[in-house]
Design an enzyme around this catalytic site. Structure first.
Site, PDB file in Angstrom:
ATOM      1  N   LYS A  22      12.127   3.568  -8.739  1.00  0.00           N
ATOM      2  CA  LYS A  22      13.368   2.808  -8.550  1.00  0.00           C
ATOM      3  C   LYS A  22      13.158   1.659  -7.569  1.00  0.00           C
ATOM      4  O   LYS A  22      13.530   0.512  -7.836  1.00  0.00           O
ATOM      5  CB  LYS A  22      14.457   3.736  -8.035  1.00  0.00           C
ATOM      6  CG  LYS A  22      15.672   3.053  -7.403  1.00  0.00           C
ATOM      7  CD  LYS A  22      16.562   4.080  -6.733  1.00  0.00           C
ATOM      8  CE  LYS A  22      17.746   3.468  -6.022  1.00  0.00           C
ATOM      9  NZ  LYS A  22      17.387   2.669  -4.837  1.00  0.00           N
ATOM     10  N   ASN A  23      12.553   1.962  -6.433  1.00  0.00           N
ATOM     11  CA  ASN A  23      12.439   0.968  -5.371  1.00  0.00           C
ATOM     12  C   ASN A  23      11.410  -0.115  -5.673  1.00  0.00           C
ATOM     13  O   ASN A  23      11.392  -1.142  -4.976  1.00  0.00           O
ATOM     14  CB  ASN A  23      12.110   1.655  -4.044  1.00  0.00           C
ATOM     15  CG  ASN A  23      13.274   2.468  -3.516  1.00  0.00           C
ATOM     16  OD1 ASN A  23      14.426   2.219  -3.847  1.00  0.00           O
ATOM     17  ND2 ASN A  23      12.972   3.476  -2.705  1.00  0.00           N
ATOM     18  N   CYS A 116      24.671   2.899  -0.925  1.00  0.00           N
ATOM     19  CA  CYS A 116      24.997   4.156  -0.269  1.00  0.00           C
ATOM     20  C   CYS A 116      25.368   3.937   1.194  1.00  0.00           C
ATOM     21  O   CYS A 116      24.838   3.053   1.857  1.00  0.00           O
ATOM     22  CB  CYS A 116      23.806   5.113  -0.342  1.00  0.00           C
ATOM     23  SG  CYS A 116      23.586   5.877  -1.951  1.00  0.00           S
ATOM     24  N   ARG A 121      22.788  -1.401   7.919  1.00  0.00           N
ATOM     25  CA  ARG A 121      21.960  -2.268   7.079  1.00  0.00           C
ATOM     26  C   ARG A 121      22.550  -3.685   6.958  1.00  0.00           C
ATOM     27  O   ARG A 121      22.843  -4.168   5.862  1.00  0.00           O
ATOM     28  CB  ARG A 121      21.766  -1.653   5.693  1.00  0.00           C
ATOM     29  CG  ARG A 121      21.045  -0.330   5.750  1.00  0.00           C
ATOM     30  CD  ARG A 121      20.383   0.018   4.453  1.00  0.00           C
ATOM     31  NE  ARG A 121      21.302   0.478   3.447  1.00  0.00           N
ATOM     32  CZ  ARG A 121      20.939   1.002   2.289  1.00  0.00           C
ATOM     33  NH1 ARG A 121      19.665   1.135   2.003  1.00  0.00           N
ATOM     34  NH2 ARG A 121      21.811   1.377   1.406  1.00  0.00           N
ATOM     35  N   ASP A 305      14.086   8.500   3.007  1.00  0.00           N
ATOM     36  CA  ASP A 305      14.664   8.936   1.730  1.00  0.00           C
ATOM     37  C   ASP A 305      14.426  10.414   1.441  1.00  0.00           C
ATOM     38  O   ASP A 305      15.126  10.999   0.608  1.00  0.00           O
ATOM     39  CB  ASP A 305      14.082   8.105   0.576  1.00  0.00           C
ATOM     40  CG  ASP A 305      14.756   6.755   0.433  1.00  0.00           C
ATOM     41  OD1 ASP A 305      15.772   6.522   1.104  1.00  0.00           O
ATOM     42  OD2 ASP A 305      14.253   5.922  -0.340  1.00  0.00           O
ATOM     43  N   ARG A 397      21.909   7.228  -9.571  1.00  0.00           N
ATOM     44  CA  ARG A 397      21.382   5.936  -9.132  1.00  0.00           C
ATOM     45  C   ARG A 397      19.851   5.951  -9.069  1.00  0.00           C
ATOM     46  O   ARG A 397      19.225   4.895  -9.209  1.00  0.00           O
ATOM     47  CB  ARG A 397      21.935   5.571  -7.758  1.00  0.00           C
ATOM     48  CG  ARG A 397      23.407   5.213  -7.721  1.00  0.00           C
ATOM     49  CD  ARG A 397      23.809   4.700  -6.349  1.00  0.00           C
ATOM     50  NE  ARG A 397      22.904   3.632  -5.961  1.00  0.00           N
ATOM     51  CZ  ARG A 397      22.436   3.467  -4.737  1.00  0.00           C
ATOM     52  NH1 ARG A 397      22.754   4.301  -3.777  1.00  0.00           N
ATOM     53  NH2 ARG A 397      21.616   2.458  -4.462  1.00  0.00           N
TER      54      ARG A 397
END
Length: 416
Positions: A22-23, A116, A121, A305, A397
């Site tokens: 995903k990242n 999220c 951030r 994570d 997600r």
């Protein structure tokens, strides 16, 4: 129902293939905007964050198609910068479109990105760094507008390591005039993948994988076919599942070379691991205590994570454990939900103290963010009885089908 139902108390046995990252996928998809033509991205996961990114690309005029795990992105029709607010609002990674679109279009107006709720951030560092490259930015309460003529290189001495800022600056710099230096640059494998994609398309980038990136701007990039690497966080999730429930599983394509801090922690907890060219074999369960704190850090440290997933593993280990969260201040939002299951966890500031020896029982719990939701599913595998994790959309997600993957590993689990 937006939920997952888990029948707990069973050991795991079987194998599953690790999906594409995903990242890595999200910044690579953003990078296609820099290329006038059609790129083919293989091993791209079928997850909701990718879906929202594709919606954003289509709203700009791109033509997108999917065949199995391959995406084709044709950017020749880009005509505007009007992106759907619902996709921008739910996905933090939409901020990386800023650097790419400024390089391609010279102007962008967008709402502040969401994602999220795991920490503040702020995007201030993104905007400040882009200003050094010649970008004019006007900010409003709900949106901001960024304009630039030809972007120019700059030296960025960042106040802290940030994956998002590093990615945005790489995307802005690859077509900018002159040389750009980023220090300290994030070293995550996903940054390496983005740089590999851009270099394969004709970009000039040195230092990928180190804390100093040097980018010499080029005038044009060309279309490429590129394979997204496997997702180290998903591999770590299934590893944590085995630590909680016990058993013997094989994780095909697990990127062991990117997971050393995670694998070391798993072995200290009692797992027996075999690192193979084809993936990772995991046997056993968490049964030992950690002699030192589990401390999250930027790569190559222990990934934030996976913190909540290993919190669940420590809770099942029968031993006391301490966790220090140094990256995102709200990563402990899972604690009240684990306490509903019987866990004994005390939070003081950015530290969590997990007391072992408590028996966990399944109940209805609520996912509040992506990885915490996955951690609740993993915890439910080992707890007694039948559990339900609500708000499955958070989990979707980042996981193609968490129930299917865990059934491959012998879990009794279904979407509800």
């Amino acid at each position: 129902m937006d939920a997952v139902r888990i029948y707990g108390g069973n050991c795991l046995k079987g194998q599953t293939k690790i999906q594409g990252s995903k990242n890595a996928s999200l910044p690579i998809l953003a990078a296609t905007l820099l290329i006038d033509g059609t790129c083919e991205i293989t091993n791209c996961p079928d997850i909701s964050d990718v879906y929202h990114m594709l919606r954003l690309l289509e709203s700009l005029g791109c033509v997108v198609s999917r065949e199995a795990d391959m995406l084709r992105v044709d950017t020749r029709g880009i005509a505007e910068c009007d992106m759907p607010a619902d996709s921008v609002g739910v996905m933090r990674s939409s901020i990386m479109l800023l650097g790419a679109l400024l390089a391609r279009m010279g102007e962008i107006t967008m709402e502040y990105p969401g994602g999220c709720v795991i920490g503040k951030r702020p995007i201030d560092q993104h905007l400040q760094a882009l200003r050094r490259m010649g970008v004019e930015i006007s900010e409003e309460p709900e949106e901001f507008c960024a304009k630039a003529g030809r972007l120019h290189g700059a030296v960025h001495e960042l106040p802290f390591v940030s994956v998002g800022v590093t990615e945005n600056l790489v995307l802005a710099a690859v077509l900018a005039e002159g040389e750009t230096v980023i220090h300290p640059a994030a070293r995550e494998p996903e940054i390496q993948a983005l740089c590999d994609f851009l270099v394969s398309a004709g970009g000039k980038i040195k230092g990928a994988g180190t804390d100093r990136l040097v980018i010499e701007g080029v005038k044009k990039l060309h279309p490429v076919r590129f394979r997204v690497p496997a997702d180290r966080i998903v591999a770590g999730t299934w590893l944590a599942a085995c630590l909680c429930a016990g058993g013997s599983v094989f994780l095909e394509d697990a990127p062991c070379g990117q997971m050393e801090s995670v694998l070391a922690c798993a072995e200290k907890l009692g797992a027996r691991l075999r690192r193979l060219p084809e993936g990772l074999h995991v046997e056993g369960r968490a049964c030992k205590g950690l002699k030192e704190d589990l401390v999250t850090a930027v790569y190559p440290g222990f990934p934030t994570d996976l913190q909540s997933l290993f919190m669940a593993a420590i809770a099942f280990s029968g031993q006391d454990g301490r966790i220090e969260e140094t990256v995102f201040e709200n990563r402990f939002r899972i604690v009240p939900e684990l306490e509903k299951m019987g866990a004994d966890i005390r939070v003081e500031g950015n530290r969590a103290y997990v007391r072992g020896g408590r028996k966990l029982r399944n109940t209805i719990v609520e996912a509040k963010e992506l990885r915490g939701g996955a951690a609740l599913v993993v915890a439910a595998l080992a707890a007694e009885g039948t559990g339900i994790v609500t708000n499955r959309h958070f989990i979707d997600r980042g996981y193609e089908d968490i129930a299917r993957s865990l059934r491959d590993l012998g879990a009794e689990i279904e979407l509800a």
